[in-house]
Design a protein around this motif. Structure first.
Motif, PDB file in Angstrom:
ATOM      1  N   SER A 103      31.972  22.929  96.567  1.00  0.00           N
ATOM      2  CA  SER A 103      30.952  23.553  97.394  1.00  0.00           C
ATOM      3  C   SER A 103      29.663  23.445  97.080  1.00  0.00           C
ATOM      4  O   SER A 103      28.872  23.556  98.172  1.00  0.00           O
ATOM      5  N   THR A 104      29.471  22.424  96.090  1.00  0.00           N
ATOM      6  CA  THR A 104      27.862  22.111  96.063  1.00  0.00           C
ATOM      7  C   THR A 104      27.789  20.679  96.662  1.00  0.00           C
ATOM      8  O   THR A 104      28.458  19.864  96.701  1.00  0.00           O
ATOM      9  N   THR A 105      26.805  20.968  97.495  1.00  0.00           N
ATOM     10  CA  THR A 105      26.197  19.682  98.288  1.00  0.00           C
ATOM     11  C   THR A 105      25.115  18.989  97.719  1.00  0.00           C
ATOM     12  O   THR A 105      24.218  19.610  96.781  1.00  0.00           O
ATOM     13  N   GLY A 106      24.863  17.492  97.816  1.00  0.00           N
ATOM     14  CA  GLY A 106      23.627  17.070  97.316  1.00  0.00           C
ATOM     15  C   GLY A 106      23.955  16.561  95.994  1.00  0.00           C
ATOM     16  O   GLY A 106      24.789  17.033  95.376  1.00  0.00           O
ATOM     17  N   ALA A 107      23.118  15.532  95.456  1.00  0.00           N
ATOM     18  CA  ALA A 107      23.067  15.071  94.148  1.00  0.00           C
ATOM     19  C   ALA A 107      22.451  15.568  93.176  1.00  0.00           C
ATOM     20  O   ALA A 107      22.611  15.355  92.093  1.00  0.00           O
ATOM     21  N   GLY A 108      21.550  16.541  93.308  1.00  0.00           N
ATOM     22  CA  GLY A 108      20.945  17.291  92.415  1.00  0.00           C
ATOM     23  C   GLY A 108      20.727  18.575  92.453  1.00  0.00           C
ATOM     24  O   GLY A 108      21.332  19.268  93.613  1.00  0.00           O
ATOM     25  N   VAL A 109      20.377  19.298  91.555  1.00  0.00           N
ATOM     26  CA  VAL A 109      20.265  20.786  91.626  1.00  0.00           C
ATOM     27  C   VAL A 109      18.823  21.346  91.387  1.00  0.00           C
ATOM     28  O   VAL A 109      17.969  20.758  90.889  1.00  0.00           O
ATOM     29  N   ARG A 128      17.540  17.476  81.653  1.00  0.00           N
ATOM     30  CA  ARG A 128      18.389  16.838  82.552  1.00  0.00           C
ATOM     31  C   ARG A 128      17.415  16.705  83.766  1.00  0.00           C
ATOM     32  O   ARG A 128      17.737  16.989  84.894  1.00  0.00           O
ATOM     33  N   PRO A 129      16.629  15.505  83.433  1.00  0.00           N
ATOM     34  CA  PRO A 129      15.748  15.051  84.693  1.00  0.00           C
ATOM     35  C   PRO A 129      16.673  14.424  85.906  1.00  0.00           C
ATOM     36  O   PRO A 129      16.405  14.045  86.729  1.00  0.00           O
ATOM     37  N   ASP A 130      17.797  13.873  85.016  1.00  0.00           N
ATOM     38  CA  ASP A 130      18.759  13.182  86.071  1.00  0.00           C
ATOM     39  C   ASP A 130      19.458  13.841  87.156  1.00  0.00           C
ATOM     40  O   ASP A 130      19.824  13.494  88.069  1.00  0.00           O
ATOM     41  N   ALA A 131      19.391  15.232  87.064  1.00  0.00           N
ATOM     42  CA  ALA A 131      19.995  16.231  87.763  1.00  0.00           C
ATOM     43  C   ALA A 131      19.243  17.327  88.493  1.00  0.00           C
ATOM     44  O   ALA A 131      19.255  17.713  89.462  1.00  0.00           O
ATOM     45  N   VAL A 132      18.044  17.731  87.509  1.00  0.00           N
ATOM     46  CA  VAL A 132      17.129  18.772  88.219  1.00  0.00           C
ATOM     47  C   VAL A 132      15.983  18.191  88.869  1.00  0.00           C
ATOM     48  O   VAL A 132      15.202  17.764  88.486  1.00  0.00           O
ATOM     49  N   THR A 133      15.850  18.575  90.158  1.00  0.00           N
ATOM     50  CA  THR A 133      14.953  17.911  91.127  1.00  0.00           C
ATOM     51  C   THR A 133      14.154  19.091  91.778  1.00  0.00           C
ATOM     52  O   THR A 133      13.072  18.608  92.201  1.00  0.00           O
ATOM     53  N   ALA A 134      14.290  20.362  91.347  1.00  0.00           N
ATOM     54  CA  ALA A 134      13.276  21.430  92.072  1.00  0.00           C
ATOM     55  C   ALA A 134      13.592  22.431  90.927  1.00  0.00           C
ATOM     56  O   ALA A 134      14.493  22.688  90.496  1.00  0.00           O
ATOM     57  N   ALA A 135      12.532  23.195  90.430  1.00  0.00           N
ATOM     58  CA  ALA A 135      12.303  24.198  89.379  1.00  0.00           C
ATOM     59  C   ALA A 135      11.443  25.288  90.010  1.00  0.00           C
ATOM     60  O   ALA A 135      10.363  25.043  90.455  1.00  0.00           O
ATOM     61  N   VAL A 136      12.069  26.562  89.596  1.00  0.00           N
ATOM     62  CA  VAL A 136      11.098  27.751  90.340  1.00  0.00           C
ATOM     63  C   VAL A 136      11.066  28.755  89.027  1.00  0.00           C
ATOM     64  O   VAL A 136      11.951  29.565  88.931  1.00  0.00           O
ATOM     65  N   PRO A 137      10.165  28.577  87.898  1.00  0.00           N
ATOM     66  CA  PRO A 137       9.945  29.341  87.009  1.00  0.00           C
ATOM     67  C   PRO A 137       9.236  30.521  87.266  1.00  0.00           C
ATOM     68  O   PRO A 137       8.171  30.520  87.904  1.00  0.00           O
ATOM     69  N   PHE A 138       9.841  31.996  86.877  1.00  0.00           N
ATOM     70  CA  PHE A 138       9.115  33.076  87.207  1.00  0.00           C
ATOM     71  C   PHE A 138       8.571  33.833  85.646  1.00  0.00           C
ATOM     72  O   PHE A 138       9.514  33.976  84.859  1.00  0.00           O
ATOM     73  N   TYR A 139       7.399  33.911  85.479  1.00  0.00           N
ATOM     74  CA  TYR A 139       6.880  34.805  84.262  1.00  0.00           C
ATOM     75  C   TYR A 139       6.663  33.816  83.135  1.00  0.00           C
ATOM     76  O   TYR A 139       5.423  33.788  82.561  1.00  0.00           O
ATOM     77  N   GLY A 140       7.781  33.286  82.654  1.00  0.00           N
ATOM     78  CA  GLY A 140       7.907  32.480  81.468  1.00  0.00           C
ATOM     79  C   GLY A 140       7.384  31.053  81.587  1.00  0.00           C
ATOM     80  O   GLY A 140       7.903  30.603  82.431  1.00  0.00           O
ATOM     81  N   TYR A 141       7.029  30.470  80.469  1.00  0.00           N
ATOM     82  CA  TYR A 141       6.670  29.105  80.338  1.00  0.00           C
ATOM     83  C   TYR A 141       6.551  28.834  78.863  1.00  0.00           C
ATOM     84  O   TYR A 141       6.337  29.679  78.110  1.00  0.00           O
ATOM     85  N   PRO A 142       6.762  27.617  78.550  1.00  0.00           N
ATOM     86  CA  PRO A 142       6.722  27.066  77.085  1.00  0.00           C
ATOM     87  C   PRO A 142       5.361  27.092  76.622  1.00  0.00           C
ATOM     88  O   PRO A 142       4.449  26.797  77.253  1.00  0.00           O
ATOM     89  N   SER A 143       5.127  27.213  75.232  1.00  0.00           N
ATOM     90  CA  SER A 143       4.044  27.075  74.612  1.00  0.00           C
ATOM     91  C   SER A 143       3.990  26.696  73.154  1.00  0.00           C
ATOM     92  O   SER A 143       5.238  27.057  72.740  1.00  0.00           O
ATOM     93  N   GLY A 144       3.225  26.360  72.743  1.00  0.00           N
ATOM     94  CA  GLY A 144       3.385  25.827  71.143  1.00  0.00           C
ATOM     95  C   GLY A 144       3.913  24.422  70.932  1.00  0.00           C
ATOM     96  O   GLY A 144       4.163  23.865  72.052  1.00  0.00           O
ATOM     97  N   GLU A 145       4.073  23.949  69.794  1.00  0.00           N
ATOM     98  CA  GLU A 145       4.402  22.484  69.560  1.00  0.00           C
ATOM     99  C   GLU A 145       5.937  22.663  69.628  1.00  0.00           C
ATOM    100  O   GLU A 145       6.451  21.394  69.699  1.00  0.00           O
ATOM    101  N   ASP A 146       6.874  23.536  69.558  1.00  0.00           N
ATOM    102  CA  ASP A 146       8.210  23.471  69.614  1.00  0.00           C
ATOM    103  C   ASP A 146       8.835  23.556  71.344  1.00  0.00           C
ATOM    104  O   ASP A 146       9.992  23.486  71.277  1.00  0.00           O
ATOM    105  N   GLY A 147       7.928  23.566  72.077  1.00  0.00           N
ATOM    106  CA  GLY A 147       8.370  23.202  73.611  1.00  0.00           C
ATOM    107  C   GLY A 147       9.041  21.878  73.663  1.00  0.00           C
ATOM    108  O   GLY A 147       8.803  21.176  72.948  1.00  0.00           O
ATOM    109  N   PRO A 148       9.498  22.158  75.109  1.00  0.00           N
ATOM    110  CA  PRO A 148      10.035  20.625  75.480  1.00  0.00           C
ATOM    111  C   PRO A 148       9.221  19.606  75.822  1.00  0.00           C
ATOM    112  O   PRO A 148       7.956  19.934  75.906  1.00  0.00           O
ATOM    113  N   ASP A 149       9.602  18.411  75.762  1.00  0.00           N
ATOM    114  CA  ASP A 149       8.849  17.257  76.296  1.00  0.00           C
ATOM    115  C   ASP A 149       8.704  17.277  77.742  1.00  0.00           C
ATOM    116  O   ASP A 149       9.534  16.937  78.627  1.00  0.00           O
TER     117      ASP A 149
END
Length: 230
Positions: A103-109, A128-149
């Motif tokens: 049911s999922t169309t397209g190569a990315g999510v 997962r940069p190989d798969a995630v092509t669009a992102a919509v964060p609400f309210y939250g975001y990473p902070s500090g040195e332990d966040g993602p690259d």
């Protein structure tokens, strides 16, 4: 509309709530929960995304644990006990499951996250940069040195944040946007005036739901997702 499904996440079996559009197919979107868990509010968000033409999968990152909307202490405890590496594995498994569906169309999510899920949206996009092509964060975001690259993120990002938010202050939003734009990332993070944390959430647990703004933002971010994923 939706149903509970199981999928592999590394060495364990994970589960999530899957909602499929009436047409039977569409681009895939991961929906990342608030700190309450996989509750009725997140399932409703997945259902509404399905109504907008997406195949939406919300992984259960707490593995069955749930905090009621009156149990903020429990919600905070559940969030603090969630190892980032396990969350990343569960979300990555959800991505693979979503992409493997007929049911999922397209190569990315795409990925949409709320509160804690907004923060984890950046984590998933980075792991997962190989798969995630669009992102919509609400309210939250990473902070500090332990966040993602953040340099690993290839997804286009449209974020929505609150002006009055002790959990995720707006100054951090602006700093994050500037940092990612300096990296050359396609990112727009909007701080909405006159809003409080969780302004999109109809359960209104924090007495901050802004129905008028929410109805304005829905076509904005779903249109953004369709533009990239279709």
């Amino acid at each position: 509309m939706g149903s509970i499904v199981e999928f592999s996440a590394g060495d364990i079996e994970a589960r999530g709530y899957l909602a499929v559009p009436g047409a039977g197919s569409g681009p895939g979107v991961i929906v990342v929960q608030e700190w309450w868990g996989l509750d009725s509010g997140i399932k409703a968000m997945a259902d509404r995304l399905a109504d907008n033409g997406f195949v939406a999968l919300a992984p259960d990152l707490y593995h069955g644990e749930l905090a009621e909307h009156t149990e903020m202490d429990k919600a905070g405890e559940l969030m603090s006990q969630l190892p980032p590496e396990r969350a990343a594995a569960d979300m990555s498994g959800a991505v693979d499951h979503l992409l493997g569906l007929d049911s999922t169309t397209g190569a990315g999510v795409g990925v949409v996250g709320f509160c804690m899920g907004g923060m984890l949206t950046f984590l998933l996009a980075a792991t997962r940069p190989d798969a995630v092509t669009a992102a919509v964060p609400f309210y939250g975001y990473p902070s500090g040195e332990d966040g993602p690259d953040l340099s690993k993120i290839d997804a286009a990002i449209q974020g929505h944040f609150a002006e009055t938010d002790d959990f995720f202050p707006p100054d951090g939003v602006r700093d994050l946007e500037a940092k990612m734009q300096e990296m050359g990332k396609a990112v727009t993070l909007t701080v909405h005036q006159g809003t409080g944390h969780a302004f999109m959430s109809p359960h209104d647990a924090l007495d901050s739901y802004d129905e008028q703004l929410a109805e304005t933002i829905w076509p904005q971010f779903t249109g953004f997702l369709h533009e990239i994923l279709d």
